[in-house]
Design an enzyme around this catalytic site. Structure first.
Site, mmCIF file in Angstrom:
data_model
loop_
_atom_site.group_PDB
_atom_site.id
_atom_site.type_symbol
_atom_site.label_atom_id
_atom_site.label_comp_id
_atom_site.label_asym_id
_atom_site.label_seq_id
_atom_site.Cartn_x
_atom_site.Cartn_y
_atom_site.Cartn_z
ATOM 1 N N ASP A 68 -1.172 25.517 -10.610
ATOM 2 C CA ASP A 68 -1.949 26.247 -9.609
ATOM 3 C C ASP A 68 -1.862 25.515 -8.272
ATOM 4 O O ASP A 68 -1.343 24.400 -8.208
ATOM 5 C CB ASP A 68 -3.408 26.415 -10.045
ATOM 6 C CG ASP A 68 -3.974 25.121 -10.587
ATOM 7 O OD1 ASP A 68 -3.640 24.047 -10.052
ATOM 8 O OD2 ASP A 68 -4.752 25.172 -11.562
ATOM 9 N N ASP A 70 -3.768 24.219 -4.658
ATOM 10 C CA ASP A 70 -4.948 23.936 -3.851
ATOM 11 C C ASP A 70 -4.503 23.824 -2.401
ATOM 12 O O ASP A 70 -3.479 23.201 -2.113
ATOM 13 C CB ASP A 70 -5.584 22.603 -4.278
ATOM 14 C CG ASP A 70 -6.126 22.662 -5.699
ATOM 15 O OD1 ASP A 70 -6.741 23.690 -6.045
ATOM 16 O OD2 ASP A 70 -5.916 21.705 -6.458
ATOM 17 N N ASP A 144 -8.409 10.818 -5.542
ATOM 18 C CA ASP A 144 -8.395 9.722 -6.521
ATOM 19 C C ASP A 144 -7.160 8.810 -6.475
ATOM 20 O O ASP A 144 -7.289 7.596 -6.397
ATOM 21 C CB ASP A 144 -8.616 10.263 -7.946
ATOM 22 C CG ASP A 144 -7.810 11.526 -8.256
ATOM 23 O OD1 ASP A 144 -6.945 11.908 -7.446
ATOM 24 O OD2 ASP A 144 -8.054 12.123 -9.328
HETATM 25 P P1 ATP Z 1 -3.590 18.992 -12.712
HETATM 26 O O1 ATP Z 1 -2.130 19.127 -12.566
HETATM 27 O O2 ATP Z 1 -3.987 18.578 -14.057
HETATM 28 O O3 ATP Z 1 -4.366 20.156 -12.190
HETATM 29 P P2 ATP Z 1 -4.614 17.769 -10.377
HETATM 30 O O4 ATP Z 1 -4.359 16.429 -9.749
HETATM 31 O O5 ATP Z 1 -4.219 18.962 -9.600
HETATM 32 O O6 ATP Z 1 -3.953 17.743 -11.801
HETATM 33 P P3 ATP Z 1 -7.265 18.857 -10.224
HETATM 34 O O7 ATP Z 1 -8.429 18.610 -11.112
HETATM 35 O O8 ATP Z 1 -6.695 20.205 -10.101
HETATM 36 O O9 ATP Z 1 -6.148 17.839 -10.729
HETATM 37 O O10 ATP Z 1 -7.665 18.286 -8.799
HETATM 38 C C1 ATP Z 1 -7.002 18.614 -7.593
HETATM 39 C C2 ATP Z 1 -7.026 17.444 -6.635
HETATM 40 O O11 ATP Z 1 -8.370 17.095 -6.308
HETATM 41 C C3 ATP Z 1 -6.428 16.160 -7.188
HETATM 42 O O12 ATP Z 1 -5.032 16.122 -7.020
HETATM 43 C C4 ATP Z 1 -7.129 15.110 -6.380
HETATM 44 O O13 ATP Z 1 -6.548 14.982 -5.100
HETATM 45 C C5 ATP Z 1 -8.507 15.684 -6.203
HETATM 46 N N1 ATP Z 1 -9.435 15.232 -7.272
HETATM 47 C C6 ATP Z 1 -9.680 15.830 -8.452
HETATM 48 N N2 ATP Z 1 -10.583 15.161 -9.173
HETATM 49 C C7 ATP Z 1 -10.931 14.102 -8.437
HETATM 50 C C8 ATP Z 1 -11.843 13.019 -8.627
HETATM 51 N N3 ATP Z 1 -12.559 12.907 -9.736
HETATM 52 N N4 ATP Z 1 -11.954 12.109 -7.630
HETATM 53 C C9 ATP Z 1 -11.228 12.231 -6.494
HETATM 54 N N5 ATP Z 1 -10.362 13.208 -6.268
HETATM 55 C C10 ATP Z 1 -10.198 14.143 -7.205
HETATM 56 MG MG MG Z 2 -4.672 21.076 -10.111
#
Ligand code: ATP
Ligand code: MG
Length: 442
Positions: A68, A70, A144
């Site tokens: 997805d 963002d 993060d």
């Molecule tokens: P995935 O591919 O599993 O979705 P993701 O990194 O995109 O991994 P998401 O939960 O969709 O994970 O989060 C989107 C973004 O938001 C992350 O890439 C990160 O930049 C930020 N983020 C998410 N969770 C946290 C957290 N607990 N603390 C700080 N930043 C976070």
């Molecule tokens: Mg994600």
């Protein structure tokens, strides 16, 4: 190294911000989804900045198709929403906008400030509220990991890198932004994310990122159960559940973290069963076949349920009530820390309760089981039990043949009704009708 240290002491990002042109990062024009491209161009035409951020940029750079998108922008949620025909404001505390474009939902969030000084925290340093809008640099700092703080601008083709995420990706290293211990205290779930992302992406945890995890593992207890459930589900359905659980054990995050993980990793009896369940789940996820979270959680907790019900039977309880009570016991203990949703626990119970019924291969009861709406899931569960050696392979083979057979063959397959079963049934019926128990039953 020293430069990085000095910048950290001064509270600056560990690397100066870099704008990296398309030729040097390799995300192709047109690589992002049509929905994400559309959202960025609409925001830009309205005079705002708009960037693909987070997991999608990271995945594109690794050559993985993002699941997805963002988008991060300097537009406020109430400025974003009217620009799109189908858009929803989400969240009470910190609002985001979900923009629906055809089959896609694109999440748009406004840059958030990263000021840990003003954020409200609990006594362990966990951030309770941080809902202040801010600059792009601030937004990058509150993310993060360095590889998650990359911004891709589809208009210019540049990747904007505040924390050396591109270099870390090249080295295949996962590194926390800022001081790892502080960042884990702000949000302990980041420890779980570190393990999941490293396993999923094949990255190594940087030494400083890994070091404090063992010590800080008990902080996981303070994470709200619903949030923990979401993150665990992500982990278990990542397609790399087996690798993730191995890593959790290596960094010391499994112990006392949640009852579920203790169960999975430390019960010798169920280990084979759980290993098979996880391997099967990973295989299905990677083949893009559907997986049922209820099935997976039912599998992860099955041997706990078995043990609890065995203990009750040893104390003289009848098998069916013993199983019922064992299910309650296990789910209650589990849900205290990890809020498995009610919809899931209802299905888990069904799958568990159906297991003893597979032992009966005679008459109408076998046919009724076959017709139950949960038969398929319960049968798959039986197959897993057989594969792990818990029940005879012959039992699973019989049910496999039985469900595939025509009515005539099924009839021939049914075993004769056994007398004791009939007696038991009559007795139960009489009991239900309120009759006194016969002396023979005592
Ligand atoms: P995935 O591919 O599993 O979705 P993701 O990194 O995109 O991994 P998401 O939960 O969709 O994970 O989060 C989107 C973004 O938001 C992350 O890439 C990160 O930049 C930020 N983020 C998410 N969770 C946290 C957290 N607990 N603390 C700080 N930043 C976070
Ligand atoms: Mg994600």
């Amino acid at each position: 190294m020293i430069k990085r240290f000095i910048r950290r002491v001064l509270g600056l990002p560990s690397e100066p911000m870099q704008r990296v042109p398309r030729e040097r990062h390799g995300i192709a024009r047109g690589a992002i989804s049509p929905g994400a491209a559309k959202v960025c161009s609409v925001l830009r035409e309205a005079g705002f900045g708009a960037f693909v951020v987070g997991g999608a940029v990271r995945d594109l750079l690794l050559g993985i198709a993002p699941k997805d998108y963002d988008i991060a922008t300097d537009a406020r949620p109430e400025q974003v929403k009217p620009l799109f025909r189908r858009a929803l404001l989400i969240g009470r505390r910190f609002r985001l906008v979900h923009v629906m474009l055809g089959p896609e939902t694109v999440e748009v969030s406004t840059f958030r400030a990263a000021d840990p000084e003003t954020a409200e925290k609990d006594e362990h340093g966990r951030v309770l509220r941080d809902n202040v809008f801010g600059t792009q640099a601030g937004d990058a700092r509150r993310r993060d990991f360095t590889v998650n703080a990359l911004y891709y601008d589809p208009a210019t083709g540049e990747v904007i890198d505040f924390h050396g995420g591109l270099a870390d990706l090249k080295k295949r290293v996962l590194r926390v932004i800022g001081d790892p211990e502080t960042r884990y205290r702000e949000d302990p779930v980041r420890m779980l994310r570190a393990v999941r992302l490293a396993a999923k992406l094949g990255l190594t945890l940087d030494a400083a990122t890994r070091a404090p995890i063992r010590k800080l593992a008990p902080l996981m207890e303070r994470v709200p159960p619903a949030r923990l459930f979401d993150e665990m589900l992500k982990l278990l359905l990542s397609g790399h559940a087996s690798a993730c659980l191995r890593q959790l054990r290596e960094v010391g995050l499994h112990k006392g973290l949640l009852p579920l993980l203790d169960v999975i990793l430390e019960q010798p009896l169920g280990e084979r069963f759980v290993t098979l369940a996880l391997a099967q789940t990973d295989e299905r996820v990677l083949a893009e076949r559907p997986v049922s979270p209820a099935f997976l959680f039912a599998a992860l907790l099955w041997h706990e349920v078995l043990a609890a019900s065995k203990a009750r039977r040893a104390r003289g309880e009848h098998p069916i009530p013993a199983l019922e009570a064992a299910m309650d016991e296990v789910l209650d203990a589990q849900c205290e820390k990890l809020a498995i949703t009610r919809r899931l626990t209802a299905t888990m119970r069904e799958v568990w309760t159906m297991q003893p019924r597979f032992e009966n291969r005679s008459g109408q009861r076998a046919v009724r089981l076959l017709e139950s709406p949960r038969f398929r899931m319960a049968y798959d569960f039986l197959a897993l039990r057989a594969a792990s050696g818990e029940v005879p392979a012959e039992l699973e083979a019989w049910w496999r043949a039985f469900q595939g057979a025509d009515a005539e063959t099924r009839k021939a397959m049914l075993l004769p009704e056994t007398a004791p079963a009939k007696r038991r049934r009559r007795r139960r019926r009489r009991k239900r009708a309120g009759a006194a128990e016969s002396p023979a039953a005592a």
